[in-house]
Design a protein around this motif. Structure first.
Motif, PDB file in Angstrom:
ATOM      1  N   MET A  66       7.619 -13.961  -3.125  1.00  0.00           N
ATOM      2  CA  MET A  66       6.645 -12.976  -3.610  1.00  0.00           C
ATOM      3  C   MET A  66       6.557 -11.802  -2.657  1.00  0.00           C
ATOM      4  N   ASN A  67       6.468 -10.610  -3.226  1.00  0.00           N
ATOM      5  CA  ASN A  67       6.347  -9.434  -2.376  1.00  0.00           C
ATOM      6  C   ASN A  67       4.962  -9.366  -1.739  1.00  0.00           C
ATOM      7  N   ASN A  68       4.909  -8.685  -0.603  1.00  0.00           N
ATOM      8  CA  ASN A  68       3.617  -8.443   0.038  1.00  0.00           C
ATOM      9  C   ASN A  68       2.798  -7.470  -0.807  1.00  0.00           C
ATOM     10  N   ILE A  69       1.482  -7.589  -0.670  1.00  0.00           N
ATOM     11  CA  ILE A  69       0.585  -6.603  -1.288  1.00  0.00           C
ATOM     12  C   ILE A  69       0.194  -5.594  -0.209  1.00  0.00           C
ATOM     13  N   VAL A  70       0.416  -4.342  -0.499  1.00  0.00           N
ATOM     14  CA  VAL A  70       0.126  -3.292   0.492  1.00  0.00           C
ATOM     15  C   VAL A  70      -0.849  -2.287  -0.123  1.00  0.00           C
TER      16      VAL A  70
ATOM     17  N   LEU B 176      -9.381  -3.810   1.530  1.00  0.00           N
ATOM     18  CA  LEU B 176      -9.104  -5.245   1.527  1.00  0.00           C
ATOM     19  C   LEU B 176      -9.434  -5.868   0.174  1.00  0.00           C
ATOM     20  N   LYS B 177     -10.561  -5.439  -0.431  1.00  0.00           N
ATOM     21  CA  LYS B 177     -10.960  -6.007  -1.725  1.00  0.00           C
ATOM     22  C   LYS B 177      -9.883  -5.714  -2.778  1.00  0.00           C
ATOM     23  N   THR B 178      -9.399  -4.484  -2.779  1.00  0.00           N
ATOM     24  CA  THR B 178      -8.332  -4.115  -3.706  1.00  0.00           C
ATOM     25  C   THR B 178      -7.101  -4.986  -3.476  1.00  0.00           C
ATOM     26  N   ALA B 179      -6.765  -5.162  -2.201  1.00  0.00           N
ATOM     27  CA  ALA B 179      -5.596  -5.967  -1.860  1.00  0.00           C
ATOM     28  C   ALA B 179      -5.775  -7.411  -2.317  1.00  0.00           C
ATOM     29  N   ILE B 180      -6.993  -7.947  -2.105  1.00  0.00           N
ATOM     30  CA  ILE B 180      -7.258  -9.342  -2.497  1.00  0.00           C
ATOM     31  C   ILE B 180      -7.119  -9.508  -4.012  1.00  0.00           C
ATOM     32  N   LEU B 181      -7.707  -8.585  -4.770  1.00  0.00           N
ATOM     33  CA  LEU B 181      -7.659  -8.688  -6.237  1.00  0.00           C
ATOM     34  C   LEU B 181      -6.218  -8.592  -6.734  1.00  0.00           C
ATOM     35  N   ARG B 182      -5.437  -7.697  -6.159  1.00  0.00           N
ATOM     36  CA  ARG B 182      -4.029  -7.587  -6.560  1.00  0.00           C
ATOM     37  C   ARG B 182      -3.251  -8.842  -6.180  1.00  0.00           C
ATOM     38  N   TYR B 183      -3.543  -9.320  -4.982  1.00  0.00           N
ATOM     39  CA  TYR B 183      -2.879 -10.527  -4.472  1.00  0.00           C
ATOM     40  C   TYR B 183      -3.107 -11.691  -5.432  1.00  0.00           C
ATOM     41  N   LYS B 184      -4.387 -11.842  -5.862  1.00  0.00           N
ATOM     42  CA  LYS B 184      -4.736 -12.943  -6.765  1.00  0.00           C
ATOM     43  C   LYS B 184      -4.099 -12.746  -8.136  1.00  0.00           C
ATOM     44  N   GLU B 185      -4.059 -11.484  -8.576  1.00  0.00           N
ATOM     45  CA  GLU B 185      -3.474 -11.169  -9.879  1.00  0.00           C
ATOM     46  C   GLU B 185      -2.001 -11.573  -9.921  1.00  0.00           C
ATOM     47  N   VAL B 186      -1.288 -11.197  -8.855  1.00  0.00           N
ATOM     48  CA  VAL B 186       0.136 -11.501  -8.789  1.00  0.00           C
ATOM     49  C   VAL B 186       0.376 -13.008  -8.720  1.00  0.00           C
TER      50      VAL B 186
ATOM     51  N   SER C 105      -5.378   9.225   9.344  1.00  0.00           N
ATOM     52  CA  SER C 105      -6.566   9.097  10.181  1.00  0.00           C
ATOM     53  C   SER C 105      -7.769   8.735   9.309  1.00  0.00           C
ATOM     54  N   SER C 106      -8.604   7.834   9.826  1.00  0.00           N
ATOM     55  CA  SER C 106      -9.813   7.359   9.141  1.00  0.00           C
ATOM     56  C   SER C 106      -9.511   6.469   7.937  1.00  0.00           C
ATOM     57  N   ASP C 107      -8.282   6.029   7.795  1.00  0.00           N
ATOM     58  CA  ASP C 107      -7.947   5.066   6.745  1.00  0.00           C
ATOM     59  C   ASP C 107      -7.325   3.835   7.418  1.00  0.00           C
ATOM     60  N   CYS C 108      -6.964   2.850   6.614  1.00  0.00           N
ATOM     61  CA  CYS C 108      -6.248   1.697   7.148  1.00  0.00           C
ATOM     62  C   CYS C 108      -5.248   1.208   6.112  1.00  0.00           C
ATOM     63  N   LEU C 109      -4.247   0.504   6.597  1.00  0.00           N
ATOM     64  CA  LEU C 109      -3.230  -0.067   5.712  1.00  0.00           C
ATOM     65  C   LEU C 109      -3.361  -1.590   5.775  1.00  0.00           C
ATOM     66  N   MET C 110      -3.667  -2.183   4.622  1.00  0.00           N
ATOM     67  CA  MET C 110      -3.829  -3.646   4.548  1.00  0.00           C
ATOM     68  C   MET C 110      -2.573  -4.250   3.920  1.00  0.00           C
ATOM     69  N   THR C 111      -2.000  -5.221   4.594  1.00  0.00           N
ATOM     70  CA  THR C 111      -0.837  -5.919   4.031  1.00  0.00           C
ATOM     71  C   THR C 111      -1.172  -7.414   3.936  1.00  0.00           C
ATOM     72  N   LEU C 112      -1.107  -7.956   2.730  1.00  0.00           N
ATOM     73  CA  LEU C 112      -1.409  -9.369   2.519  1.00  0.00           C
ATOM     74  C   LEU C 112      -0.126 -10.117   2.146  1.00  0.00           C
TER      75      LEU C 112
END
Lengths: 468, 86
Positions: free
Chosen positions: B1-5, B74-84, B11-18
Motif C-alpha cells: 500500500m502506498n503511503n498517505i501524504v 493529520l485528520k485528513t491523512a487519517i481519514l484517507r488512510y482508513k479509506e484506502v 513555512s507554517s505548514d507541515c507534511l504528514m506521512t502515514l
C-alpha cells in the motif's frame, strides 16, 4: 604616490606578513564580494595563523573565511553581522579567542579610540583615481557609499585599496589619497548581482500590511509627521511599507522632512526627488537607484560610519533622528531586542545600526509579526540582547501595539488613542493563544563570544548551540 | 500500500506521512522542536487515539504549523488512510 600592484605576490612582498595579523574588510559589496576571499586565500597559502579579523559584516559568499576557520587559523573575529555558513560553523566550533559582535557606530568608535587596532585594511574600492582617492558610486562593481570603510582607511597601519576600475580624476570621493598606502588592481571586485540585490520589495503579505498600517497610524497619533522630521527605516519589507505610508502623509500634508539616514533604497531616493525630504545621509546603498542618486544628486550625501553613528562623535547624524523603524527576531518583556541569534541559538545577523539608531532616535519603533512559524516573537527573556530594552520604545504587531512603560511621555500622547495598545505581557498572551506555551529549553553550550554595545559595554554573551 | 501524504513543507505548514507499521510510531522533525515537541507529540497522539489508530507510522515534518493546522493535516491523512484500507 602609492605603489600600484598587479599581483598579490608583489603586494605581499611589501607588506608585513606575520602570524597574529589584525586585518579588516568592509561589506559594501555584500554577497557579491570577491575581495575578502582573494586576500584570505593568499594568507592561507602563506600558512598564517592566529589571525584577528575585523570585517564589518560576513556573508554566505565569504567561503575562504570558512576554510580558514576549519583549519584553525583564525583567533578572533570582531564584526557587526554574520549570516550564512560561517554562522553555522561557529554554532558548533568556538574560536580560540572570541567572537565580538559590535554595532556600526561602535565599530567606528573602537577603531578611532584605538581599542581596535588594524594592521592592514583591505578596502574594495569600485573606483580609484590617479591620486589614489576612492569612491563607490561608479565603475563595473559600483556599490554606492563606502561609509563603513572610512575609519579603517584613516586608522589602519596600512591601507590597501583593491580596485577593478581606475580613472584620471574623481570629482568627489570618500577615501582620501593620504590614507592609502597601496593599490591592488584586480580583474573584478565581485559578482554584480550579489553586490546589488535589488530585491528590497515592499511587503504585500496581509500580516505585513496590517503591521505597517498600525505603525503608520501610531506615528500619526504621536504627531511625529512634521516639517523637518528626521527618519530612518530598514530595508525590510514591512519597514519599506511604513516608509510608503510616511510618503503619503508627507504628500497629503505638504510637509517636507529633514533627512533620511542609514541604508538607502529606491523609495528614499524617490522621496528626495519628489521634494518630500531635504537630504539623504547614506552609509550604505541597497539598490541601483540609490547608487545612481548618490552619484548625481548633491543632496544625497555619503557619510562615514563615525559620522553616522559613533556615540563619541557629537556631530553624528542619528543623534537628530525623530523616528527609526526597526525589526526584531525576538523582543522580551523588558523590551530587549534580539536581531543577532534566532530563538534556537543560531547566529542569523547582528546589530548593524540597530542599537545605534534605537539609542539615539527620539522614538524607536519595532515592527514584527506577533509570531513567525509558530515561534512567538515576544519572549520572557530574549536569547541574545542586541539592543537594550531601555532604548526600545514601541512594539507594533498585527494584533496589537505595546509601549515601553519607561516612555510616560508617549503613553501620555496616546491617552485618547483608539489603537489596540496593550501591555507587552498581554501581547505575549495573545501570541500564546495561537502558538501554545513553548516548553522550557536552553540551547546554550560553550561561550563563543560577546555582544558589545556601541559604547563598549558588554551586554550579553554568545554561546555555541547545544545539540540534541 | 502506498503511503498517505498530506500537507506541504511551506513555512507554517507541515507534511504528514502515514504508513502501516506493526505498532504506533511517531516521528517528529520540526523547526520548533525545542519549543513545541511535546505539544506536537500530544496533538498527534490524541488524534490517533480518537480515531482508534494503533498500527501506523506517523512522520510529521513540521515547518512551524500552528496546532490546528497539524490536527487538520493529520485528520485528513487519517481519514484517507482508513479509506484506502477499508
Amino acid at each position: 604616490m602609492q605603489p600600484i600592484y598587479h599581483s598579490l605576490e608583489a603586494l605581499f612582498n611589501d607588506l608585513p606578513l606575520k602570524d597574529g595579523l589584525n586585518i579588516s574588510f568592509h561589506h559594501h559589496l555584500r554577497n557579491g564580494d570577491a575581495t575578502q576571499n582573494l586576500i584570505l586565500s593568499y594568507l592561507r597559502k602563506q600558512q598564517l595563523n592566529d589571525l584577528n579579523l575585523y570585517p564589518s559584516a560576513i556573508f554566505p559568499v565569504h567561503t575562504e573565511l570558512l576554510t580558514l576557520l576549519k583549519e584553525g587559523r583564525v583567533k578572533n573575529i570582531t564584526t557587526n553581522y554574520i549570516n550564512g555558513p560561517v554562522a553555522e560553523f561557529l554554532a558548533s566550533n568556538p574560536l580560540p579567542g572570541q567572537l565580538k559582535m559590535q554595532t556600526h557606530g561602535g565599530r567606528a568608535r573602537a577603531i578611532i579610540k584605538g581599542e581596535t587596532t588594524i594592521d592592514i585594511a583591505f578596502i574594495a574600492a569600485p573606483i580609484v583615481d590617479a591620486q589614489g582617492n576612492a569612491a563607490g558610486y561608479d565603475g563595473p562593481s559600483a556599490c554606492g557609499s563606502l561609509g563603513y570603510a572610512i575609519e579603517d582607511s584613516q586608522y589602519a597601519k596600512k591601507t590597501v585599496l583593491i580596485t577593478d576600475h581606475r580613472v584620471e580624476k574623481l570629482p568627489q570621493y570618500e577615501i582620501k589619497s593620504k590614507d592609502v598606502d597601496a593599490i591592488l588592481c584586480v580583474d573584478s571586485l565581485g559578482n554584480r548581482e550579489g553586490i546589488v540585490s535589488g530585491t528590497t520589495a515592499i511587503t504585500k503579505d496581509p500580516v505585513g500590511l496590517k503591521i505597517a498600517n498600525n505603525a503608520a497610524r501610531l506615528i500619526d497619533e504621536l504627531k511625529l509627521v512634521k516639517p523637518g522630521m528626521n527618519f530612518q527605516s530598514g530595508a525590510g519589507g514591512i519597514s519599506l511599507k511604513v516608509t510608503d505610508h510616511l510618503r503619503e502623509m508627507l504628500r497629503a500634508r505638504n510637509v517636507k522632512a529633514g533627512f533620511f539616514s542609514g541604508g538607502i533604497t529606491q523609495s528614499h531616493v524617490e522621496m528626495l526627488n519628489e521634494g518630500l525630504v531635504e537630504r539623504l545621509y547614506d552609509v550604505q546603498c541597497f539598490d541601483l537607484a540609490a547608487i545612481q542618486s548618490l552619484k548625481t544628486n548633491p543632496s544625497h550625501i555619503a557619510i562615514s560610519a563615525s559620522d553616522y553613528a559613533n556615540p563619541d562623535n557629537q556631530n553624528r547624524v542619528i543623534k537628530n533622528l525623530d523616528l527609526v523603524i526597526l525589526g526584531a527576531t525576538e523582543i522580551d518583556l523588558n523590551f530587549n531586542v534580539n536581531v543577532t541569534t534566532d530563538s534556537y541559538n543560531t547566529i542569523i545577523g547582528g546589530s548593524g545600526g540597530h542599537s545605534d539608531t534605537a539609542t539615539d532616535s527620539f522614538v524607536s519603533l519595532i515592527v514584527t509579526p506577533l509570531f513567525k512559524a509558530r515561534t512567538p516573537i515576544i519572549k520572557k527573556r530574549v536569547n541574545t540582547i542586541t539592543t537594550r530594552g531601555k532604548n526600545i520604545d514601541i512594539l507594533v504587531t498585527e494584533r496589537g501595539i505595546a509601549i515601553n512603560p519607561l516612555r510616560l511621555d508617549l503613553l501620555d500622547r496616546l491617552k485618547e488613542s483608539h489603537l489596540p495598545i496593550y501591555p507587552i505581557e498581554a501581547l505575549l498572551e495573545k501570541a500564546y493563544a495561537y502558538t501554545g506555551i513553548p516548553q522550557e529549553y536552553d540551547l546554550r553550550d560553550q561561550p563563543l563570544g560577546v555582544v558589545e554595545d556601541r559604547d563598549g559595554q558588554i551586554i550579553d554573551t554568545l554561546y555555541t548551540k547545544k545539540r540534541r | 500500500m502506498n503511503n498517505i501524504v498530506v500537507g506541504s513543507l511551506e513555512s507554517s505548514d507541515c507534511l504528514m506521512t502515514l504508513s502501516p507499521h506493526e505498532s504506533r510510531k511517531i516521528t517528529i522533525e520540526s523547526i520548533v522542536y525545542d519549543a513545541y515537541y511535546e505539544a506536537i507529540h500530544q496533538a498527534i497522539t490524541t488524534l490517533l487515539d480518537e480515531h482508534n489508530l494503533h498500527q501506523v507510522h506517523v512522520l510529521c515534518q513540521d515547518k512551524g504549523a500552528l496546532e490546528y493546522t497539524i490536527k487538520a493535516r493529520l485528520k485528513t491523512a487519517i481519514l484517507r488512510y482508513k479509506e484506502v484500507r477499508s
